[in-house]
Design a protein around this motif. Sequence first.
Motif, PDB file in Angstrom:
ATOM      1  N   VAL A 120       0.836  -1.196   0.000  1.00 34.53           N
ATOM      2  CA  VAL A 120       0.000   0.000   0.000  1.00 34.53           C
ATOM      3  C   VAL A 120       0.874   1.251   0.000  1.00 34.53           C
ATOM      4  O   VAL A 120       0.641   2.200  -0.759  1.00 34.53           O
ATOM      5  CB  VAL A 120      -0.947   0.010   1.217  1.00 34.53           C
ATOM      6  N   ARG A 121       1.897   1.260   0.854  1.00 38.50           N
ATOM      7  CA  ARG A 121       2.786   2.425   0.923  1.00 38.50           C
ATOM      8  C   ARG A 121       3.483   2.687  -0.400  1.00 38.50           C
ATOM      9  O   ARG A 121       3.572   3.834  -0.860  1.00 38.50           O
ATOM     10  CB  ARG A 121       3.822   2.225   2.036  1.00 38.50           C
ATOM     11  N   SER A 122       3.999   1.628  -1.040  1.00 37.51           N
ATOM     12  CA  SER A 122       4.717   1.815  -2.302  1.00 37.51           C
ATOM     13  C   SER A 122       3.779   2.296  -3.410  1.00 37.51           C
ATOM     14  O   SER A 122       4.163   3.112  -4.252  1.00 37.51           O
ATOM     15  CB  SER A 122       5.413   0.517  -2.722  1.00 37.51           C
ATOM     16  N   LEU A 123       2.526   1.819  -3.403  1.00 38.27           N
ATOM     17  CA  LEU A 123       1.554   2.282  -4.394  1.00 38.27           C
ATOM     18  C   LEU A 123       1.278   3.774  -4.213  1.00 38.27           C
ATOM     19  O   LEU A 123       1.315   4.546  -5.181  1.00 38.27           O
ATOM     20  CB  LEU A 123       0.250   1.492  -4.253  1.00 38.27           C
ATOM     21  N   LEU A 124       1.008   4.186  -2.997  1.00 39.27           N
ATOM     22  CA  LEU A 124       0.689   5.584  -2.740  1.00 39.27           C
ATOM     23  C   LEU A 124       1.870   6.494  -3.057  1.00 39.27           C
ATOM     24  O   LEU A 124       1.698   7.606  -3.564  1.00 39.27           O
ATOM     25  CB  LEU A 124       0.253   5.762  -1.286  1.00 39.27           C
ATOM     26  N   THR A 125       3.094   6.027  -2.783  1.00 38.68           N
ATOM     27  CA  THR A 125       4.290   6.810  -3.098  1.00 38.68           C
ATOM     28  C   THR A 125       4.429   7.006  -4.598  1.00 38.68           C
ATOM     29  O   THR A 125       4.741   8.110  -5.075  1.00 38.68           O
ATOM     30  CB  THR A 125       5.554   6.126  -2.541  1.00 38.68           C
ATOM     31  N   GLU A 126       4.187   5.944  -5.367  1.00 36.51           N
ATOM     32  CA  GLU A 126       4.297   6.056  -6.821  1.00 36.51           C
ATOM     33  C   GLU A 126       3.236   6.992  -7.389  1.00 36.51           C
ATOM     34  O   GLU A 126       3.525   7.822  -8.262  1.00 36.51           O
ATOM     35  CB  GLU A 126       4.166   4.676  -7.471  1.00 36.51           C
ATOM     36  N   LEU A 127       1.999   6.882  -6.904  1.00 42.23           N
ATOM     37  CA  LEU A 127       0.933   7.753  -7.403  1.00 42.23           C
ATOM     38  C   LEU A 127       1.204   9.212  -7.058  1.00 42.23           C
ATOM     39  O   LEU A 127       0.888  10.116  -7.834  1.00 42.23           O
ATOM     40  CB  LEU A 127      -0.412   7.315  -6.813  1.00 42.23           C
ATOM     41  N   ASP A 128       1.808   9.457  -5.909  1.00 43.69           N
ATOM     42  CA  ASP A 128       2.086  10.823  -5.477  1.00 43.69           C
ATOM     43  C   ASP A 128       3.128  11.506  -6.367  1.00 43.69           C
ATOM     44  O   ASP A 128       3.213  12.734  -6.396  1.00 43.69           O
ATOM     45  CB  ASP A 128       2.577  10.803  -4.026  1.00 43.69           C
ATOM     46  N   ALA A 129       3.886  10.709  -7.126  1.00 43.53           N
ATOM     47  CA  ALA A 129       4.949  11.281  -7.951  1.00 43.53           C
ATOM     48  C   ALA A 129       4.416  12.000  -9.185  1.00 43.53           C
ATOM     49  O   ALA A 129       5.095  12.882  -9.727  1.00 43.53           O
ATOM     50  CB  ALA A 129       5.929  10.182  -8.372  1.00 43.53           C
ATOM     51  N   ASP A 130       3.218  11.638  -9.662  1.00 47.40           N
ATOM     52  CA  ASP A 130       2.757  12.254 -10.915  1.00 47.40           C
ATOM     53  C   ASP A 130       1.310  12.737 -10.875  1.00 47.40           C
ATOM     54  O   ASP A 130       0.727  13.039 -11.908  1.00 47.40           O
ATOM     55  CB  ASP A 130       2.942  11.281 -12.086  1.00 47.40           C
TER      56      ASP A 130
END
Length: 244
Positions: A120-130
């Motif tokens: 969940v954390r890695s998904l949210l981090t990736e989405l926050d990038a763009d």
Amino acid sequence: MSLYQASFRVRHECPYRDLSERYPDLTIREWYLSECQVLEITSADTPTEQLLEDIRDLGTVLHESVDDAGVHVVTQSCLCSLEGSIIERFEDHACLYQPPTVHQQGWEHYTVIAFDEGDVRSLLTELDADRDIEVLSKTALSEQQVPHSMLTPVDQLFEGLTDRQLAALQLALENGYYEQPRKTSLRDLAAQTSVARSTFEEHLRKAENKLLTNAGQFLRLLTAMSSGNPLQVDRDAPAVDTAD
């Protein structure tokens, strides 16, 4: 084993962002089926002609209801590809998407479930990038709390049924064939069609068999979460006669 549920909303360029921003009272619910996209669009306000025109441009209208209570429209459009979509990102991070996607006031609202909090954390981090993202909630779940709707995709339940088998099943259901006591018979159902009774019965039995076979995998998942077998005889308990 714990599961993790995350609800969040994102804002980025998408076909429904402009519409939901221009009409703040509008709610768009989006489902992905095997090869099409279904939208349910609702608003408590009486719609303008411009709003109705904008909605109709989204796809083929399957249902439209407009009155003083507001608007309710269901549309369907071709789903050419999900390549590069946010849904694929969920899968890349081993997160299970829980439909529908809800669009309101320029935001897309999503809920996912994962077997590891790190996913969940890695998904949210990736989405926050763009894209703009706001996390609404993150919750640990027990297995018994997994929503049943996640376990039963509609297109998988009816996989392999022919159009005639589906039609026979729907006719039987709508005429009370599966109620207790039954409100109709195979002979009466077949009389409403252009096929012989034996042919209609064959379509219906094959539909029932395929439906139950498809549902079997989900039934096993559901019962695996239960404790004990309610049909198992407890020799120390008094016998109870129930049809439930």
